[in-house]
Design a protein around this motif. Structure first.
Motif, PDB file in Angstrom:
ATOM      1  N   LEU A 175     -56.135  38.400   0.249  1.00  0.00           N
ATOM      2  CA  LEU A 175     -57.441  38.868  -0.207  1.00  0.00           C
ATOM      3  C   LEU A 175     -58.178  37.791  -0.988  1.00  0.00           C
ATOM      4  CD1 LEU A 175     -56.619  42.526  -1.336  1.00  0.00           C
ATOM      5  CD2 LEU A 175     -57.850  41.801   0.712  1.00  0.00           C
ATOM      6  N   GLY A 176     -57.436  37.045  -1.810  1.00  0.00           N
ATOM      7  CA  GLY A 176     -58.078  36.010  -2.605  1.00  0.00           C
ATOM      8  C   GLY A 176     -58.635  34.872  -1.776  1.00  0.00           C
ATOM      9  N   SER A 177     -58.007  34.563  -0.628  1.00  0.00           N
ATOM     10  CA  SER A 177     -58.484  33.465   0.216  1.00  0.00           C
ATOM     11  C   SER A 177     -59.802  33.781   0.902  1.00  0.00           C
ATOM     12  CB  SER A 177     -57.427  33.142   1.279  1.00  0.00           C
ATOM     13  OG  SER A 177     -57.191  34.269   2.117  1.00  0.00           O
ATOM     14  N   THR A 178     -60.178  35.070   0.948  1.00  0.00           N
ATOM     15  CA  THR A 178     -61.449  35.442   1.570  1.00  0.00           C
ATOM     16  C   THR A 178     -62.618  35.392   0.587  1.00  0.00           C
ATOM     17  OG1 THR A 178     -61.097  37.804   1.099  1.00  0.00           O
ATOM     18  CG2 THR A 178     -60.249  36.959   3.193  1.00  0.00           C
ATOM     19  N   GLY A 179     -62.344  35.133  -0.686  1.00  0.00           N
ATOM     20  CA  GLY A 179     -63.392  35.149  -1.711  1.00  0.00           C
ATOM     21  C   GLY A 179     -64.544  34.178  -1.494  1.00  0.00           C
ATOM     22  N   PRO A 180     -64.264  32.896  -1.163  1.00  0.00           N
ATOM     23  CA  PRO A 180     -65.373  31.930  -1.029  1.00  0.00           C
ATOM     24  C   PRO A 180     -66.378  32.269   0.058  1.00  0.00           C
ATOM     25  CG  PRO A 180     -63.276  30.796  -1.272  1.00  0.00           C
ATOM     26  CD  PRO A 180     -62.951  32.246  -1.092  1.00  0.00           C
ATOM     27  N   SER A 181     -65.993  33.061   1.032  1.00  0.00           N
ATOM     28  CA  SER A 181     -66.901  33.366   2.139  1.00  0.00           C
ATOM     29  C   SER A 181     -67.641  34.686   1.968  1.00  0.00           C
ATOM     30  CB  SER A 181     -66.109  33.403   3.461  1.00  0.00           C
ATOM     31  OG  SER A 181     -65.093  34.400   3.409  1.00  0.00           O
ATOM     32  N   LEU A 182     -67.492  35.340   0.814  1.00  0.00           N
ATOM     33  CA  LEU A 182     -68.114  36.642   0.603  1.00  0.00           C
ATOM     34  C   LEU A 182     -69.365  36.526  -0.255  1.00  0.00           C
ATOM     35  CD1 LEU A 182     -64.923  38.821  -0.114  1.00  0.00           C
ATOM     36  CD2 LEU A 182     -66.147  38.572   2.047  1.00  0.00           C
ATOM     37  N   SER A 183     -70.219  37.509  -0.143  1.00  0.00           N
ATOM     38  CA  SER A 183     -71.421  37.562  -0.978  1.00  0.00           C
ATOM     39  C   SER A 183     -71.046  38.076  -2.365  1.00  0.00           C
ATOM     40  CB  SER A 183     -72.456  38.487  -0.333  1.00  0.00           C
ATOM     41  OG  SER A 183     -71.937  39.814  -0.211  1.00  0.00           O
ATOM     42  N   MET A 184     -71.990  37.964  -3.316  1.00  0.00           N
ATOM     43  CA  MET A 184     -71.702  38.341  -4.698  1.00  0.00           C
ATOM     44  C   MET A 184     -71.410  39.825  -4.837  1.00  0.00           C
ATOM     45  SD  MET A 184     -71.612  35.667  -6.488  1.00  0.00           S
ATOM     46  CE  MET A 184     -71.617  36.456  -8.095  1.00  0.00           C
ATOM     47  N   SER A 185     -72.086  40.663  -4.075  1.00  0.00           N
ATOM     48  CA  SER A 185     -71.860  42.106  -4.183  1.00  0.00           C
ATOM     49  C   SER A 185     -70.461  42.492  -3.701  1.00  0.00           C
ATOM     50  CB  SER A 185     -72.920  42.860  -3.380  1.00  0.00           C
ATOM     51  OG  SER A 185     -72.891  42.455  -2.018  1.00  0.00           O
ATOM     52  N   ILE A 186     -70.070  41.907  -2.576  1.00  0.00           N
ATOM     53  CA  ILE A 186     -68.726  42.199  -2.058  1.00  0.00           C
ATOM     54  C   ILE A 186     -67.661  41.511  -2.901  1.00  0.00           C
ATOM     55  CG2 ILE A 186     -67.238  42.070  -0.014  1.00  0.00           C
ATOM     56  CD1 ILE A 186     -69.690  42.117   1.718  1.00  0.00           C
ATOM     57  N   LEU A 187     -68.010  40.365  -3.491  1.00  0.00           N
ATOM     58  CA  LEU A 187     -67.048  39.641  -4.313  1.00  0.00           C
ATOM     59  C   LEU A 187     -66.644  40.452  -5.544  1.00  0.00           C
ATOM     60  CD1 LEU A 187     -65.506  36.989  -4.612  1.00  0.00           C
ATOM     61  CD2 LEU A 187     -67.438  36.106  -5.919  1.00  0.00           C
ATOM     62  N   SER A 188     -67.582  41.189  -6.132  1.00  0.00           N
ATOM     63  CA  SER A 188     -67.254  42.031  -7.278  1.00  0.00           C
ATOM     64  C   SER A 188     -66.275  43.135  -6.890  1.00  0.00           C
ATOM     65  CB  SER A 188     -68.532  42.635  -7.855  1.00  0.00           C
ATOM     66  OG  SER A 188     -69.187  43.438  -6.886  1.00  0.00           O
ATOM     67  N   ILE A 189     -66.437  43.673  -5.671  1.00  0.00           N
ATOM     68  CA  ILE A 189     -65.493  44.681  -5.181  1.00  0.00           C
ATOM     69  C   ILE A 189     -64.118  44.055  -4.978  1.00  0.00           C
ATOM     70  CG2 ILE A 189     -65.003  46.292  -3.299  1.00  0.00           C
ATOM     71  CD1 ILE A 189     -67.984  46.573  -2.850  1.00  0.00           C
ATOM     72  N   LEU A 190     -64.097  42.833  -4.450  1.00  0.00           N
ATOM     73  CA  LEU A 190     -62.833  42.135  -4.228  1.00  0.00           C
ATOM     74  C   LEU A 190     -62.105  41.862  -5.542  1.00  0.00           C
ATOM     75  CD1 LEU A 190     -60.859  40.639  -2.353  1.00  0.00           C
ATOM     76  CD2 LEU A 190     -62.288  38.599  -2.637  1.00  0.00           C
ATOM     77  N   ILE A 191     -62.856  41.454  -6.561  1.00  0.00           N
ATOM     78  CA  ILE A 191     -62.234  41.177  -7.860  1.00  0.00           C
ATOM     79  C   ILE A 191     -61.647  42.461  -8.451  1.00  0.00           C
ATOM     80  CG2 ILE A 191     -62.697  40.468 -10.235  1.00  0.00           C
ATOM     81  CD1 ILE A 191     -64.763  38.513  -9.126  1.00  0.00           C
ATOM     82  N   SER A 192     -62.373  43.570  -8.311  1.00  0.00           N
ATOM     83  CA  SER A 192     -61.852  44.854  -8.793  1.00  0.00           C
ATOM     84  C   SER A 192     -60.579  45.245  -8.046  1.00  0.00           C
ATOM     85  CB  SER A 192     -62.914  45.941  -8.624  1.00  0.00           C
ATOM     86  OG  SER A 192     -64.090  45.618  -9.331  1.00  0.00           O
ATOM     87  N   ALA A 193     -60.586  45.018  -6.728  1.00  0.00           N
ATOM     88  CA  ALA A 193     -59.397  45.323  -5.937  1.00  0.00           C
ATOM     89  C   ALA A 193     -58.230  44.425  -6.331  1.00  0.00           C
ATOM     90  CB  ALA A 193     -59.714  45.165  -4.446  1.00  0.00           C
ATOM     91  N   GLN A 194     -58.500  43.159  -6.626  1.00  0.00           N
ATOM     92  CA  GLN A 194     -57.447  42.242  -7.047  1.00  0.00           C
ATOM     93  C   GLN A 194     -56.844  42.658  -8.387  1.00  0.00           C
ATOM     94  OE1 GLN A 194     -56.258  40.414  -4.642  1.00  0.00           O
ATOM     95  NE2 GLN A 194     -56.981  38.350  -5.032  1.00  0.00           N
ATOM     96  N   ILE A 195     -57.693  43.127  -9.296  1.00  0.00           N
ATOM     97  CA  ILE A 195     -57.202  43.590 -10.599  1.00  0.00           C
ATOM     98  C   ILE A 195     -56.303  44.810 -10.427  1.00  0.00           C
ATOM     99  CG2 ILE A 195     -57.889  44.588 -12.818  1.00  0.00           C
ATOM    100  CD1 ILE A 195     -60.398  42.843 -12.688  1.00  0.00           C
ATOM    101  N   LEU A 196     -56.731  45.753  -9.569  1.00  0.00           N
ATOM    102  CA  LEU A 196     -55.903  46.936  -9.305  1.00  0.00           C
ATOM    103  C   LEU A 196     -54.579  46.554  -8.652  1.00  0.00           C
ATOM    104  CD1 LEU A 196     -58.610  49.453  -8.027  1.00  0.00           C
ATOM    105  CD2 LEU A 196     -57.492  49.419 -10.267  1.00  0.00           C
TER     106      LEU A 196
END
Length: 224
Positions: A175-196
């Motif tokens: 999941l973390g490797s997909t971060g650079p290619s995502l937009s800011m809105s989706i990136l915030s969702i990804l960070i929340s998912a990573q924290i969980l």
């Protein structure tokens, strides 16, 4: 750039041809002197409470003749949970995700129990191969099944711990490797998912350490 998703588990760092990543397993030794000269903190008191609770629980699972072995399994739990949590830190090698370490913990323990049991309590060990009430015609098959289940015990302990640690770390890395290619809105969702997921992995680190120690205690309790 990673050429292989599993390369995060390779001990690639080296110094004088020695794999220095494995040194992370021994970092906990540096914290031991701190407990002898520093005043008790909330964390040290909490850890002492956890150790006392585990000690009482393991004593309840052991036979009276093996009561002193509880300190061994408490130490085993401490080693595993420390390495599991250490592997959650960034850029730290997760030694408990390797079969080399997990088998090094389970195999000597199993071999010692088997040697002690077959030498000191041979009749009891033979009786374990045939459960009570087994029909005479099924006894040869039960002996084979019980022998296989006994032989694979160290492997199941090692694979269970390593597989659970690898699975969570792979998911976090994927999941973390997909971060650079995502937009800011989706990136915030990804960070929340990573924290969980990180919270979930923290729970898995404790649960797998507890399961490893409890199963080892139960295997010891069978040696009468």
């Amino acid at each position: 750039m990673m050429t292989n998703l599993f390369s995060i588990f390779e001990p690639s760092s080296s110094l004088f041809n020695l794999s220095t990543n494995w040194m992370s397993t021994f970092i906990g030794i540096l914290f031991i002197p701190y407990l002898y000269w520093a005043s008790p903190s909330r964390w040290s008191l909490l850890w002492s409470k956890v150790i006392s609770t585990l000690h009482a629980e393991f004593k309840a699972l052991l036979l009276p003749s093996h009561m002193g072995s509880s300190i061994l399994f408490v130490s085993l739990f401490s080693i595993i949970v420390f390495n599991n949590f250490l592997g959650l830190a960034p850029y730290v090698f997760t030694s408990s995700s390797h079969m080399v370490m997990t088998l090094s913990l389970s195999l000597p323990l199993w071999v010692t129990l088997m040697l002690f049991g077959w030498i000191q309590h041979s009749k009891h060990m033979f009786a374990h191969l045939v459960p009570q009430g087994t029909p005479f015609a099924l006894m040869p098959f039960m002996v084979i099944i019980e022998t296989i289940s006994n032989v694979i015990r160290p492997g199941t302990l090692a694979v269970r711990l390593a597989a659970n640690m690898i699975a969570g770390h792979l998911l976090l890395t994927l999941l973390g490797s997909t971060g650079p290619s995502l937009s800011m809105s989706i990136l915030s969702i990804l960070i929340s998912a990573q924290i969980l997921l990180l919270i979930l992995e923290s729970a898995v680190a404790v649960i797998q350490s507890y399961v490893f120690a409890v199963l080892s205690t139960l295997y010891t309790g069978e040696i009468n």
